[in-house]
Scaffold this motif. Sequence first.
Motif, PDB file in Angstrom:
ATOM      1  N   GLY A 188      37.988  25.896  -1.373  1.00  0.00           N
ATOM      2  CA  GLY A 188      38.470  24.568  -1.018  1.00  0.00           C
ATOM      3  C   GLY A 188      39.583  24.567  -0.004  1.00  0.00           C
ATOM      4  O   GLY A 188      40.444  23.681  -0.040  1.00  0.00           O
ATOM      5  N   ALA A 189      39.588  25.518   0.913  1.00  0.00           N
ATOM      6  CA  ALA A 189      40.658  25.627   1.897  1.00  0.00           C
ATOM      7  C   ALA A 189      40.232  25.144   3.272  1.00  0.00           C
ATOM      8  O   ALA A 189      40.781  25.567   4.289  1.00  0.00           O
ATOM      9  CB  ALA A 189      41.143  27.079   1.988  1.00  0.00           C
ATOM     10  N   VAL A 190      39.242  24.233   3.316  1.00  0.00           N
ATOM     11  CA  VAL A 190      38.789  23.642   4.579  1.00  0.00           C
ATOM     12  C   VAL A 190      38.607  22.141   4.379  1.00  0.00           C
ATOM     13  O   VAL A 190      38.051  21.704   3.368  1.00  0.00           O
ATOM     14  CB  VAL A 190      37.455  24.268   5.051  1.00  0.00           C
ATOM     15  CG1 VAL A 190      36.983  23.584   6.333  1.00  0.00           C
ATOM     16  CG2 VAL A 190      37.603  25.758   5.277  1.00  0.00           C
ATOM     17  N   GLU A 220      47.898  15.055   6.482  1.00  0.00           N
ATOM     18  CA  GLU A 220      48.976  15.473   5.577  1.00  0.00           C
ATOM     19  C   GLU A 220      48.435  15.714   4.161  1.00  0.00           C
ATOM     20  O   GLU A 220      48.840  16.677   3.492  1.00  0.00           O
ATOM     21  CB  GLU A 220      50.073  14.411   5.566  1.00  0.00           C
ATOM     22  CG  GLU A 220      50.806  14.303   6.899  1.00  0.00           C
ATOM     23  CD  GLU A 220      51.975  13.343   6.832  1.00  0.00           C
ATOM     24  OE1 GLU A 220      52.381  12.972   5.698  1.00  0.00           O
ATOM     25  OE2 GLU A 220      52.504  12.959   7.894  1.00  0.00           O
ATOM     26  N   ARG A 221      47.520  14.873   3.723  1.00  0.00           N
ATOM     27  CA  ARG A 221      46.932  15.074   2.396  1.00  0.00           C
ATOM     28  C   ARG A 221      46.136  16.385   2.362  1.00  0.00           C
ATOM     29  O   ARG A 221      46.191  17.145   1.393  1.00  0.00           O
ATOM     30  CB  ARG A 221      46.036  13.889   2.049  1.00  0.00           C
ATOM     31  CG  ARG A 221      45.419  13.986   0.649  1.00  0.00           C
ATOM     32  CD  ARG A 221      44.768  12.681   0.222  1.00  0.00           C
ATOM     33  NE  ARG A 221      43.725  12.272   1.149  1.00  0.00           N
ATOM     34  CZ  ARG A 221      43.824  11.242   1.987  1.00  0.00           C
ATOM     35  NH1 ARG A 221      44.939  10.512   2.013  1.00  0.00           N
ATOM     36  NH2 ARG A 221      42.836  10.919   2.801  1.00  0.00           N
ATOM     37  N   GLU A 248      46.596  19.715  -0.084  1.00  0.00           N
ATOM     38  CA  GLU A 248      45.485  20.186  -0.918  1.00  0.00           C
ATOM     39  C   GLU A 248      45.144  21.639  -0.606  1.00  0.00           C
ATOM     40  O   GLU A 248      44.903  22.444  -1.520  1.00  0.00           O
ATOM     41  CB  GLU A 248      44.263  19.295  -0.703  1.00  0.00           C
ATOM     42  CG  GLU A 248      44.450  17.879  -1.240  1.00  0.00           C
ATOM     43  CD  GLU A 248      43.301  16.965  -0.869  1.00  0.00           C
ATOM     44  OE1 GLU A 248      43.236  15.841  -1.393  1.00  0.00           O
ATOM     45  OE2 GLU A 248      42.459  17.381  -0.036  1.00  0.00           O
ATOM     46  N   ILE A 249      45.122  21.975   0.668  1.00  0.00           N
ATOM     47  CA  ILE A 249      44.807  23.355   1.059  1.00  0.00           C
ATOM     48  C   ILE A 249      45.905  24.304   0.590  1.00  0.00           C
ATOM     49  O   ILE A 249      45.628  25.377   0.037  1.00  0.00           O
ATOM     50  CB  ILE A 249      44.618  23.442   2.584  1.00  0.00           C
ATOM     51  CG1 ILE A 249      43.345  22.704   2.996  1.00  0.00           C
ATOM     52  CG2 ILE A 249      44.571  24.896   3.049  1.00  0.00           C
ATOM     53  CD1 ILE A 249      43.158  22.573   4.497  1.00  0.00           C
ATOM     54  N   VAL A 255      48.469  26.426   7.810  1.00  0.00           N
ATOM     55  CA  VAL A 255      47.226  25.664   7.929  1.00  0.00           C
ATOM     56  C   VAL A 255      46.913  25.488   9.416  1.00  0.00           C
ATOM     57  O   VAL A 255      47.740  24.990  10.178  1.00  0.00           O
ATOM     58  CB  VAL A 255      47.339  24.295   7.239  1.00  0.00           C
ATOM     59  CG1 VAL A 255      46.073  23.472   7.471  1.00  0.00           C
ATOM     60  CG2 VAL A 255      47.579  24.475   5.749  1.00  0.00           C
ATOM     61  N   LEU A 256      45.717  25.902   9.793  1.00  0.00           N
ATOM     62  CA  LEU A 256      45.279  25.793  11.181  1.00  0.00           C
ATOM     63  C   LEU A 256      44.678  24.414  11.418  1.00  0.00           C
ATOM     64  O   LEU A 256      43.823  23.957  10.665  1.00  0.00           O
ATOM     65  CB  LEU A 256      44.230  26.876  11.485  1.00  0.00           C
ATOM     66  CG  LEU A 256      43.584  26.836  12.883  1.00  0.00           C
ATOM     67  CD1 LEU A 256      44.628  27.102  13.954  1.00  0.00           C
ATOM     68  CD2 LEU A 256      42.441  27.844  12.963  1.00  0.00           C
TER      69      LEU A 256
END
Length: 253
Positions: free
Chosen positions: A155-157, A168-169, A173-174, A190-191
């Motif tokens: 869940g990192a995308v 921002e959300r 989450e990531i 975060v990219l």
Amino acid sequence: LRPVGGGGADEIVAAIQEGVASALRLGVPRKPVLTCVMNQRGNGVYPAPEHAVRALGRATAFARWRAAPPGLLWGFDDVHAEDARATCRDVIKQRGGAWLTGDEVRRVLGAFGLPLAAGAVAHTAQEASALAAVLGYPVVAKSASPAVVHKSDMGAVRLNLGNGEAVERAFHEISTAVRSAFPQITSDEVLIQPMIAGVETLMGISLDPLFGPLVAFGLGGISVEVLGDVRFRIAPLTDRDVDDLLHGIKGFP
């Protein structure tokens, strides 16, 4: 199954051989003849017609390959392979051959003139939102942590983010997902990149113990393991090899 006619399998095979020999004596152009005699004795070259047809198809493909003109090995003036080697040597020296970071990947691919989507790493939600505004919506947010290899699995995308609030959300989450999986990570990375439409493909290199370096190409994305639509060719590739590799996957259309 018994052969059609009164003769046995041996007589039928002998008659076929004589027919071929007679045709050659009369000057008929040479062509492959495959024999398949379906009976309980198992005589004949192939046990079933399907096997004979498959062998003939392979022979035809091999003949077509041999008759084709040789491929060309392309060279490019804007390649700086030594710069890429230097980056990889540094990584091996510093980290013992771990995965390359995003910045290191950019340096390696940039040395070969491969264009990459614009993007930058944000360390706070506000910074991510500001970067997205500069890049232009919609954008993609994904973890830039070197520890996270398969980003979608955890869940990192986040895709198609259309405004600052969504960015921002997504950042929060990531970051939460990454910290839950890797408690040792103390900084958020975060990219942020523009959302690009198209067909996801996979390209890579595999070192085979028998054949050496193999170039892989196929359909990519989150279903790459499920689809398995990937083909390989031995490096280095000629222009013909590349064309065959692209056309060889089922998803080419």
